[in-house]
Design a protein around this motif. Structure first.
Motif, mmCIF file in Angstrom:
data_model
loop_
_atom_site.group_PDB
_atom_site.id
_atom_site.type_symbol
_atom_site.label_atom_id
_atom_site.label_comp_id
_atom_site.label_asym_id
_atom_site.label_seq_id
_atom_site.Cartn_x
_atom_site.Cartn_y
_atom_site.Cartn_z
ATOM 1 N N HIS A 9 -1.372 0.651 1.241
ATOM 2 C CA HIS A 9 -1.328 0.499 -0.213
ATOM 3 C C HIS A 9 -0.879 -0.895 -0.630
ATOM 4 N N LEU A 10 0.046 -1.475 0.107
ATOM 5 C CA LEU A 10 0.561 -2.809 -0.206
ATOM 6 C C LEU A 10 0.748 -3.553 1.112
ATOM 7 N N ILE A 11 -0.248 -4.350 1.466
ATOM 8 C CA ILE A 11 -0.251 -4.979 2.782
ATOM 9 C C ILE A 11 0.464 -6.334 2.782
ATOM 10 N N ARG A 12 0.791 -6.874 1.631
ATOM 11 C CA ARG A 12 1.305 -8.241 1.555
ATOM 12 C C ARG A 12 2.561 -8.478 2.409
ATOM 13 N N PRO A 13 3.546 -7.563 2.425
ATOM 14 C CA PRO A 13 4.717 -7.837 3.270
ATOM 15 C C PRO A 13 4.371 -7.979 4.749
ATOM 16 N N MET A 14 3.458 -7.165 5.248
ATOM 17 C CA MET A 14 3.090 -7.248 6.654
ATOM 18 C C MET A 14 2.107 -8.381 6.927
ATOM 19 N N MET A 15 1.267 -8.701 5.969
ATOM 20 C CA MET A 15 0.229 -9.709 6.183
ATOM 21 C C MET A 15 0.742 -11.128 5.953
ATOM 22 N N TYR B 200 19.348 -1.232 3.633
ATOM 23 C CA TYR B 200 18.297 -0.387 4.193
ATOM 24 C C TYR B 200 17.135 -1.238 4.717
ATOM 25 N N ASN B 201 16.404 -0.662 5.667
ATOM 26 C CA ASN B 201 15.046 -1.090 5.958
ATOM 27 C C ASN B 201 14.118 -0.110 5.255
ATOM 28 N N VAL B 202 13.290 -0.619 4.346
ATOM 29 C CA VAL B 202 12.361 0.237 3.617
ATOM 30 C C VAL B 202 11.026 0.196 4.348
ATOM 31 N N VAL B 203 10.567 1.363 4.802
ATOM 32 C CA VAL B 203 9.392 1.423 5.669
ATOM 33 C C VAL B 203 8.389 2.434 5.133
ATOM 34 N N GLY B 204 7.145 2.285 5.618
ATOM 35 C CA GLY B 204 6.083 3.158 5.181
ATOM 36 C C GLY B 204 5.775 4.258 6.176
ATOM 37 N N TYR B 205 4.726 5.026 5.851
ATOM 38 C CA TYR B 205 4.382 6.211 6.655
ATOM 39 C C TYR B 205 3.172 5.982 7.562
ATOM 40 N N ILE B 206 2.801 4.718 7.736
ATOM 41 C CA ILE B 206 1.656 4.390 8.582
ATOM 42 C C ILE B 206 2.088 4.292 10.045
ATOM 43 N N CYS B 207 1.218 4.712 10.953
ATOM 44 C CA CYS B 207 1.528 4.659 12.376
ATOM 45 C C CYS B 207 1.281 3.251 12.911
ATOM 46 N N GLU B 208 2.067 2.324 12.415
ATOM 47 C CA GLU B 208 2.162 0.926 12.829
ATOM 48 C C GLU B 208 3.571 0.487 12.440
ATOM 49 N N THR B 209 3.978 -0.660 12.939
ATOM 50 C CA THR B 209 5.165 -1.263 12.347
ATOM 51 C C THR B 209 4.822 -1.559 10.900
ATOM 52 N N ASP B 210 5.476 -0.912 9.999
ATOM 53 C CA ASP B 210 5.027 -0.817 8.602
ATOM 54 C C ASP B 210 6.245 -1.009 7.703
ATOM 55 N N THR B 211 6.670 -2.254 7.550
ATOM 56 C CA THR B 211 7.948 -2.542 6.897
ATOM 57 C C THR B 211 7.726 -3.245 5.573
ATOM 58 N N PHE B 212 8.276 -2.678 4.514
ATOM 59 C CA PHE B 212 8.254 -3.332 3.202
ATOM 60 C C PHE B 212 9.405 -4.322 3.046
ATOM 61 N N MET C 237 -6.415 -4.800 -2.092
ATOM 62 C CA MET C 237 -6.463 -4.919 -0.637
ATOM 63 C C MET C 237 -6.097 -3.597 0.041
ATOM 64 N N ALA C 238 -5.998 -2.521 -0.725
ATOM 65 C CA ALA C 238 -5.622 -1.220 -0.169
ATOM 66 C C ALA C 238 -6.757 -0.640 0.677
ATOM 67 N N SER C 239 -6.394 0.274 1.569
ATOM 68 C CA SER C 239 -7.369 0.870 2.477
ATOM 69 C C SER C 239 -7.051 2.342 2.690
ATOM 70 N N ASN C 240 -7.909 2.984 3.463
ATOM 71 C CA ASN C 240 -7.717 4.387 3.836
ATOM 72 C C ASN C 240 -7.235 4.524 5.270
ATOM 73 N N TYR C 241 -6.576 3.500 5.785
ATOM 74 C CA TYR C 241 -6.085 3.554 7.168
ATOM 75 C C TYR C 241 -5.212 4.790 7.372
ATOM 76 N N ASN C 242 -5.314 5.389 8.564
ATOM 77 C CA ASN C 242 -4.672 6.660 8.912
ATOM 78 C C ASN C 242 -5.205 7.820 8.066
ATOM 79 N N ALA C 243 -6.415 7.635 7.507
ATOM 80 C CA ALA C 243 -7.029 8.652 6.645
ATOM 81 C C ALA C 243 -6.099 9.035 5.502
#
Length: 424
Positions: free
Chosen positions: A304-310, A335-347, A374-380
């Protein structure tokens, strides 16, 4: 987004009410902030014939495009599909600049047939345009000025090794092709990247274009692209747009005097117009305390928001459910604020926030630009819904996706249904 009466509000609407009404995760945009930025840009360049072309790749929702058109802003596109969306939003083809990067000649042909303003960024394309259209299609030429300034290298486009534009060192070759085919050149264009803090980079680019303009006596515009820096956190250095307007306008007026007539001055802001308007609202799923870290896991991710990782981009995060009240001693935790994607997914890493509990609503700020687009359907996963707050009312401008959206277009090969399952 402002804190009023212990609640975060957009145009007087409680953000938690927006979350309840439309569900999470959710992109919310503040139309007033977009209109404010348009007004600032116009007032800063009041002394010249300014034309604003919104870089639609930043946020391409048709309702946002309609808002831009309503405010008298035109459009910059990087694909024919973006341009078609602009036309759906009511833009005339001639109001849309088409700035491709290495696309097929078939797409160029389609853009020309639609009537878009073509911006040529390579010598092979310039040659093809001359061979195909001769004197029939006025173009602009995108120049790479070999200026290395701005922010993250991934969004720097004007340095010598960038894929974008025709090198200024190839000036003689450009002119030779133009003269060979008598190609009408209506404009000159540069875009050197993003996050410029002062007028210096624009003035350097202006010197390049003003000098090059002597090769082309029939110009109608000079286009400086964009690159205005916005603040992502308190204390960030931003582009002083008013000072930029004063300096660039003075240089442009002097150029026009020497050129012999007044031209239009074009800018193509994207992030500058929409970044601060956007908020990505998410729900806290769990708070996970490890021996070395405490993780806040939310119902969103890099899909949904790739900018922090990209880009290693910083986005301010607000705990809407437990806001920090100015003047009050609010207990904070790290805190470390992280997402639910099966990758290192850190906001965010080691971010101090008012205590976060499961179910709390968080808002990622400055999420209007290059968020949903730039959002995608990664991990369905489904992409979020989008809401625009206009004149104090929140409007749904994109429906939340469903499972049917995920599988639409896929073809289920029936041959597999007829075969027996192989034994291991």
């Amino acid at each position: 987004m402002q804190l009023n009466n212990r609640t975060y509000q957009i145009q007087g609407v409680d953000v938690l009410e927006i979350a309840d009404q439309f569900g999470l995760p959710l992109y919310v945009y503040d139309a007033d902030k977009i209109i404010e930025k348009i007004g600032l840009l116009r007032s800063s360049f009041a002394g010249v014939n300014l034309k604003i072309k919104y870089a639609a790749k930043a946020l391409t929702n048709i309702s946002i495009l309609k808002l831009m058109r309503q405010q008298g802003v035109e459009m910059d596109s990087v694909s024919v599909n973006e341009a078609r969306m602009g036309m759906m939003a009511g833009f005339e083809p001639g109001q849309i600049m088409f700035t491709p990067s290495g696309v097929s000649f078939e797409e160029i042909r389609e853009a020309v047939s639609l009537g878009l303003q073509l911006n040529v960024d390579s010598l092979p394309l310039l040659e093809w345009v001359g061979q195909t259209y001769g004197t029939q299609v006025p173009i602009s030429i995108r120049i790479n000025p070999h200026i290395s300034e701005g922010g993250n290298i991934k969004i720097s486009t004007g340095h010598a090794d960038s894929k974008f534009g025709i090198s200024i060192l190839q000036r003689d070759q450009i002119r030779a092709v133009v003269e060979q085919y008598q190609i009408p050149v209506a404009g000159l264009h540069i875009h050197t990247g993003s996050d410029f803090k002062n007028a210096g980079a624009f003035l350097k680019g202006a010197e390049v274009l003003f000098d090059l303009a002597s090769d082309y006596p029939n110009l109608s515009f000079i286009d400086f692209g964009s690159g205005f820096k916005v603040a992502y956190k308190e204390g960030d250095h931003i582009t002083d747009v008013e000072e930029l307007g004063h300096q660039v306008s003075a240089a442009f007026q002097n150029f026009c005097k020497n050129y012999g007539r007044d031209l239009e001055l074009w800018f193509e802001p994207g992030k500058f117009l929409v970044s601060e308007s956007g908020h990505l609202l998410v729900k806290t799923n769990i708070v996970k305390e490890n021996p070395t870290r405490t993780f806040v896991a939310v119902d969103s991710g890099l899909n949904h928001l790739i900018r922090p990782m990209m880009y290693d981009a910083y986005h301010d995060i607000k705990n809407i459910s437990n806001p920090s009240i100015p003047g009050e001693d609010t207990a904070e935790k790290t805190y470390n604020v992280v997402g639910y994607i099966c990758e290192t997914d850190t906001f965010a890493t080691d971010r101090a926030l008012p205590e976060v509990k499961p179910g709390d609503v968080l808002s990622f700020e400055n999420a209007g630009a290059y968020g949903f687009s730039m959002a995608s359907n990664y991990n369905a996963r489904f992409r979020p819904a989008e809401v625009l707050v206009y004149e104090g009312t929140p409007y749904l401008i994109r429906q939340r996706e469903t499972f049917e959206d995920l599988v639409r277009g896929q073809v289920d090969l029936s041959i597999f249904n007829q075969q027996e399952i192989l034994n291991a």
